[in-house]
Design a protein around this motif. Sequence first.
Motif: not given
Lengths: 765, 100
Positions: A1-5, A8, A11-13
């Motif tokens: 996983m990299g970049g914008v993901q 973030l 998936d936050g919460g």
Amino acid sequence: MGGVQAALGGDGGRASAHRMTMLMAYADAISVRPGDTIGFKVSCDAAEHYNARIVRLLSPEAGPMAPPFRTEPVDTPVNGRHPARTQPLRAGSWAMVPAHPLIGSLRSFSIAALIWPTLPGDGRQAIAGTWSESACTGFGLMLNEAGEAELRLGGTVLRSGEKLLPRKWHFVAASYDAATGAVVLHQDLLADKTMTVASSVTRQTTASSVASRNGALLFAAWHVADSDGLAGDLPMVGGCFNGKIERPRLANRALDRGALLALMGGTIPAGLVETIVASWDFSRDIETEVIRDTSPNRLNGVTVNLPARAMIGQNWDGSEMNWRHAPHQYGAIHFHDDDMIDARWETDFSFAVPADLRSGCYAAMLEAAGAQFQVAFFVRPPKGRPTADIVYLASSATYTVYCNNIGRIRSVMTEAVQGRLTVIDAIDILLLEHPELGYSTYDRHRDGSGICYSSRLRPATNIRPTGRFWNYCIDLFIVDWLERSGLAYDVITDDDLHAEGLDLLRPYRVLVTGSHPEYESLQMMDALDGWMRQGGRMMYLGGNGFYWRIAYHPMRPGTIEVRRSEDGTRAWDAEVGEYYHSFTGEYGGLWRRNNRAPQALAGVGFISQGFDHSSYYRRTDAAHDARTAFIFDGVAEEILGDFGILQGGAAGLEIDCVDPMLGTPPHALVVARSENHSNTYELVNEEVRVAHGLTDGVINQQIHADMVFFETQSGGAVFSTGSIAYAGSFGHRDFANPIARLTWNVLRRFADPAPFSVPRSGPPA
Amino acid sequence: MYRFDASRLDLAREYKARPFGEHSPDLQYLLNLMRTRETDGRHVLVMTQPHAQWTLARLTNGNQGPPRLTNVTFDNLEAAEWAVFRLRWEAMAGAPLPIE
């Protein structure tokens, strides 16, 4: 996983914005007069109190790029703190036959019906009976978890062992012989026009003793308690059915299979008449909430939450499309476990409309512990005493039809249609958290069938001055522009126009529409048409107006039906054979399929929609015609409306154009025409007979908005803008812009009593 | 049949320059693909300040349930579109979009 993901952090919460308090409300009316009282029904949990304020709305809450949110307080005792309480939302439609000795005294019995289940295997669902799920008393014919027919009789359970097929007609029946204890269950898959092979199964067992129950007999639900504490005498129910039920029969003895099948005909055989307790015919009283027992016992009942009627039955053979012509083929009622027509909440506070309160757009602004909710309503002038020459027609029918539109949030196609990310807010999230609010006629039921009824007797997440710019919220841009015109105006609603017709409009010289008056009843169309023929002047300041035909319920004010038949931009299709409204028997669908195309009334009609970017109009040569000079007084620009809060332009979202073939008058002048629309603007499907691919705004020349003017007989006139986005341009540069100015020019000229004259011969549109 | 091509950085640049309005046919195809593949966890924006702040979120439960919000906020919708475009590009390409 990299970049914008990675940025973030997964998936936050749950959001900090997530409310801990739930606040929802609705009113018992949408249009009131001075002297009337309007009751507000509120549900609020996780808070001791909520605050209420009654305000007049002068504009929408549109953020920092728009003119400020303006409200005017109303001095009333209901302003202030109110104790909070929670009120239930019980979705699901069903029908009830009140308790009767003929049912309560039954020992032996038979019950039978035709059913067309839509969600067999999706939880247990009731078909018919007196069954109490909580007490395990009475009898109930139902579907079990596996989607099989099942009879419950006290402690006895008898199941068919074979799952019913979805959207297929079945005969289901059961009998109990008190003398022998024999319990028999029948389940037949009936032959139809497909190659599905018919089948039949019969099961039997013995019941030793049966606890009788002297309660109401229910269809599509079972009892869960004696009362739910809500207004009225309705029992608390559960187990709502999804699908159609037709021709239920109840007999006072255990009948064999042949006799049970014989009961399913239109006439009860002479040899069985004495056994009949009730023989319900759902093809009777289709327009009402009554279910009729045609036996001498007259064990009539009522429906709850408006299950769909005028539904094709098992015997529909396609020879007739209109239920009024062959009602015996429309004996089915389609029940849904997510129908919600009337929440039946109790009133929390009532606002007595002061005698001197001016006509306008109002709202109850509610707040509790960070949660907010707004309930919009309209105040008309006192009866028979209009206060202005100008009247603003609030699109209450359109607001109702869109009430609680969930599809735009849930559908994976929304973003492709709109060309941009879907935006929601905290009140929209209520709809995702509370499906029991019931959805709009833009949505489907859980079983895939289209939602054809909508009402406002439930919290509405879409009729408010906040949130997404659509319908009501956009219309407040028009209200803001009217407020700044310096001219007086009254406010009326679609509901008023439907109820009162031409008499309501007759005192007014100018009618201003909202941004999207999409839904009209015949009574509304007749009133508008008649008023214009008598000299009325209409300013249609929107797009995709006068498009769908609707029917108002004959007894339930504000309850509207839409049958989405044949074509038109629509979220679902009515089933073939179900194109006629159950409320009125009128043919549903587009007005252009009912000899009343919007072009005939307003000069323009729906041609395309797109939501990513709005464009501008360019003046045409007709703008320099002497007949239209008043429109452009003080307006020098050739390009009109290349600005605005609704996607950057005045021409966009949903747009209309002229079409002489559909009724644009020959003398109509197109004074400005939009251009340069994007890929997401697609030609409406009613204009595409053979799929050709040349359907987007980049290549299709039909896709544009026309700004149109024409005179009518008796000194009247029409000005149409053909664009929903138009209203979003009014406030640009604090209203110092050509769109606001030219529209005020029209408003002032239309308010001037000097008559317009139809030219003897005008150039074609 | 149109298929995603991670070498078409020109389409990403075109989108960044103009997220709303007319697009080239290939960019429109790409957007149609991107916008209809999230059958669960569809990206949406939750307006957390009236028409001033939007928080990136994903719907739950097969797009039927309430959104799960991220801690990413935007003060304009163009920036939000570009951020989601980059997320979707990465999901389709298996590697981040090499354009900030």
